[in-house]
Design a protein around this motif. Structure first.
Motif, PDB file in Angstrom:
ATOM      1  N   ALA A 285       1.107  -0.924  -0.022  1.00 37.63           N
ATOM      2  CA  ALA A 285       0.154  -0.119   0.003  1.00 37.63           C
ATOM      3  C   ALA A 285       0.605   0.995   0.160  1.00 37.63           C
ATOM      4  O   ALA A 285       1.991   0.672   0.281  1.00 37.63           O
ATOM      5  N   ILE A 286       0.399   2.465  -0.341  1.00 40.53           N
ATOM      6  CA  ILE A 286       1.359   3.524   0.048  1.00 40.53           C
ATOM      7  C   ILE A 286      -0.050   4.848  -0.488  1.00 40.53           C
ATOM      8  O   ILE A 286      -0.752   4.529  -0.988  1.00 40.53           O
ATOM      9  N   ILE A 287       0.204   5.533   0.804  1.00 39.19           N
ATOM     10  CA  ILE A 287      -0.557   6.529   1.171  1.00 39.19           C
ATOM     11  C   ILE A 287       0.080   8.066   1.077  1.00 39.19           C
ATOM     12  O   ILE A 287       1.608   8.295   1.991  1.00 39.19           O
ATOM     13  N   ALA A 288       0.028   9.141   0.140  1.00 39.04           N
ATOM     14  CA  ALA A 288       0.438   9.978  -0.455  1.00 39.04           C
ATOM     15  C   ALA A 288      -0.924  11.493   0.423  1.00 39.04           C
ATOM     16  O   ALA A 288      -1.690  11.313  -0.361  1.00 39.04           O
ATOM     17  N   VAL A 289      -0.564  12.290   0.819  1.00 37.12           N
ATOM     18  CA  VAL A 289      -0.720  13.585   0.840  1.00 37.12           C
ATOM     19  C   VAL A 289      -0.757  14.261   0.474  1.00 37.12           C
ATOM     20  O   VAL A 289       1.022  15.069   2.133  1.00 37.12           O
ATOM     21  N   PRO A 290      -0.192  15.337  -0.464  1.00 39.50           N
ATOM     22  CA  PRO A 290       0.883  16.047  -1.320  1.00 39.50           C
ATOM     23  C   PRO A 290       0.910  17.544  -0.680  1.00 39.50           C
ATOM     24  O   PRO A 290      -0.473  17.427   0.262  1.00 39.50           O
ATOM     25  N   SER A 339      -7.275   5.616  -4.884  1.00 36.26           N
ATOM     26  CA  SER A 339      -8.612   6.234  -4.385  1.00 36.26           C
ATOM     27  C   SER A 339      -7.876   7.362  -3.876  1.00 36.26           C
ATOM     28  O   SER A 339      -7.510   7.418  -3.772  1.00 36.26           O
ATOM     29  N   VAL A 340      -8.875   8.381  -4.253  1.00 32.40           N
ATOM     30  CA  VAL A 340      -8.401   9.761  -3.889  1.00 32.40           C
ATOM     31  C   VAL A 340      -9.906  10.482  -3.825  1.00 32.40           C
ATOM     32  O   VAL A 340     -10.625  10.292  -3.619  1.00 32.40           O
ATOM     33  N   VAL A 341      -8.562  10.977  -2.153  1.00 31.11           N
ATOM     34  CA  VAL A 341     -10.539  11.174  -1.100  1.00 31.11           C
ATOM     35  C   VAL A 341      -9.908  12.562  -0.625  1.00 31.11           C
ATOM     36  O   VAL A 341      -8.529  13.492  -0.528  1.00 31.11           O
ATOM     37  N   GLU A 342     -10.760  12.918   0.237  1.00 31.44           N
ATOM     38  CA  GLU A 342     -10.836  14.371   0.407  1.00 31.44           C
ATOM     39  C   GLU A 342      -9.977  13.892   1.865  1.00 31.44           C
ATOM     40  O   GLU A 342     -10.807  13.485   2.889  1.00 31.44           O
ATOM     41  N   TYR A 343      -8.723  14.334   2.251  1.00 32.25           N
ATOM     42  CA  TYR A 343      -8.374  14.364   3.398  1.00 32.25           C
ATOM     43  C   TYR A 343      -8.986  15.438   4.817  1.00 32.25           C
ATOM     44  O   TYR A 343      -9.425  14.548   5.843  1.00 32.25           O
ATOM     45  N   MET A 354      -5.348  13.264  -0.721  1.00 31.19           N
ATOM     46  CA  MET A 354      -5.439  11.818  -0.378  1.00 31.19           C
ATOM     47  C   MET A 354      -5.530  11.083  -1.326  1.00 31.19           C
ATOM     48  O   MET A 354      -6.698  10.663  -2.013  1.00 31.19           O
ATOM     49  N   ILE A 355      -3.863  10.148  -1.826  1.00 31.11           N
ATOM     50  CA  ILE A 355      -3.668   9.468  -3.010  1.00 31.11           C
ATOM     51  C   ILE A 355      -3.806   7.744  -2.150  1.00 31.11           C
ATOM     52  O   ILE A 355      -2.265   8.003  -0.950  1.00 31.11           O
ATOM     53  N   ARG A 356      -4.651   7.406  -1.997  1.00 29.31           N
ATOM     54  CA  ARG A 356      -4.308   5.775  -1.385  1.00 29.31           C
ATOM     55  C   ARG A 356      -4.189   4.768  -2.821  1.00 29.31           C
ATOM     56  O   ARG A 356      -5.355   4.661  -3.477  1.00 29.31           O
TER      57      ARG A 356
END
Length: 391
Positions: A285-290, A339-343, A354-356
């Motif tokens: 898994a990769i989780i990023a909040v740019p 999935s791209v969601v509002e963090y 947030m990119i998950r």
């Protein structure tokens, strides 16, 4: 105590010895109380570099766990009963033994949340929310105080309410991924550009003490000062399942399989370094909040939109969308479900994406061709593509 009870006690203690070998990174203490008549005799043990520093009858020795448990068992012959508490982060194991019976049970660390609400307003967008928090006041007080979110009197600081809400929502979004990750083994989590590692400390607490999942965290940052701060914080919290390295992300070589790569507010192309690392390591898994996305702003052109993109603010916003969109497309092309969601709320900050990504399949050549086509149409060369091909 009679020999029959001692034999049963010994079986339980052998189990504790094996548990310590498996879970020494989350061991906290071992306490034993012997009783004879109305008199109590207490022994206390603390972790000391792989061994136990044990004090009994005014004498302190540093010994292995197996030696300690043998001593405890032999000493029990001289008393009527004993109560032993073996403590790990989030769990206590209680053993009670006398001449009639020997019992063992797990005790969940109780929620000591205060009865009165700790909610107070800071401003319109920063209040404690009416929700069931994942990182709960009461249970997590020690953690929240150490990372500066809670005051010494057990109240969330007014100027930290926003941060508390953001961290807790991150944990909520992280939790949604846990069921899709490998089970029954240690989850190794790599925090790229970790800074002071507050998020890693919070996730460490949540996985270890709430979810009872074995985990190990590695924090990377090129700044020596923040790495030293993170190491000290881990020592203060007693979180031994963490390592920190002052190193460039691209130079790090893991010793074990990395299950999760995460990055929070890594500026500009540092987010791309984290994503490239996750892809290169084939992480689950990769989780990023740019944070800021500046790279494509000076590169991209799209003739059909020229009369729209002449407005600087619109061109900048479009650059943000293109940057995170192409990042997501690359992850999909490399076999990840994305999935791209509002963090957090856009009222808090416009940088709230947030990119998950979860690794579920092999690489997709059609999506990779689409990525190349976008590079050509937009006249861009994203750093993520460069890192993947140059490292």
């Amino acid at each position: 105590m009679n020999k029959q009870s001692i034999a049963k006690l010994n079986l339980f203690l052998i189990g504790l010895s094996s548990r310590f070998d498996d879970n020494s990174s989350i061991f906290k203490s071992i306490n034993v109380i012997y009783k004879t008549g109305l008199k109590n005799f207490k022994g206390t043990g603390q972790y000391d570099n792989g061994n136990i520093k044990f004090n009994f009858n005014g004498i302190t020795n540093t010994i292995s766990i197996s030696e300690l448990l043998e001593i405890i068992c032999n000493e029990a012959l001289n008393y009527d009963s004993l109560t032993l508490t073996y403590s790990e982060r989030g769990t206590d194991i209680l053993i009670e033994a006398d001449n009639k019976n020997v019992k063992m049970k797990n005790i969940e660390v109780k929620d000591e949340s205060p009865k009165e609400s700790t909610s107070y307003e800071f401003n319109e967008t920063s209040t404690l929310l009416n929700r069931n928090y994942y990182i709960k006041v009461g249970k997590a007080d020690n953690l929240l105080k150490k990372i500066g979110i809670m005051s010494d009197n057990g109240k969330i600081k007014n100027d930290k309410i926003r941060k508390y809400n953001q961290i807790d929502h991150y944990v909520e979004l992280f939790d949604e991924m846990l069921t899709k990750l490998p089970r029954n083994k240690v989850i190794n989590i790599l925090d790229c550009g970790c800074g002071k590692s507050y998020l890693s400390f919070v996730l460490n607490y949540y996985l270890t003490e709430v979810k009872k999942i074995k985990c190990h965290f590695i924090g990377l940052d090129y700044k020596e000062s923040v790495i030293e701060t993170s190491k000290k914080m881990a020592d203060n919290l007693g979180y031994r399942n963490m390592d920190f390295f002052a190193i460039d992300i691209k130079d790090y070589v893991p010793k074990n399989k990395i299950n999760i790569v995460m990055s929070l507010h890594a500026c500009d192309t540092a987010t791309d370094m984290a994503l490239a690392t996750g892809i290169k390591l084939n992480s689950d898994a990769i989780i990023a909040v740019p944070c800021c996305q500046k790279e494509l702003l000076g590169q991209y052109k799209y003739e059909p939109f020229k009369n729209i993109l002449k407005y600087g603010v619109l061109k900048s916003r479009m650059a943000d969308i293109l940057t995170d969109g192409m990042r997501s497309l690359m992850l999909e092309a490399r076999g990840y479900d994305v999935s791209v969601v509002e963090y957090i709320s856009p009222l808090e900050t416009p940088k709230n994406i947030m990119i998950r990504a979860l690794k579920t399949k092999e690489e997709n050549e059609d999506l990779m061709s689409e990525y190349f086509n976008l590079m050509s149409i937009l006249n861009v060369y994203p750093s993520l593509y460069g890192f993947l091909n140059e490292w």
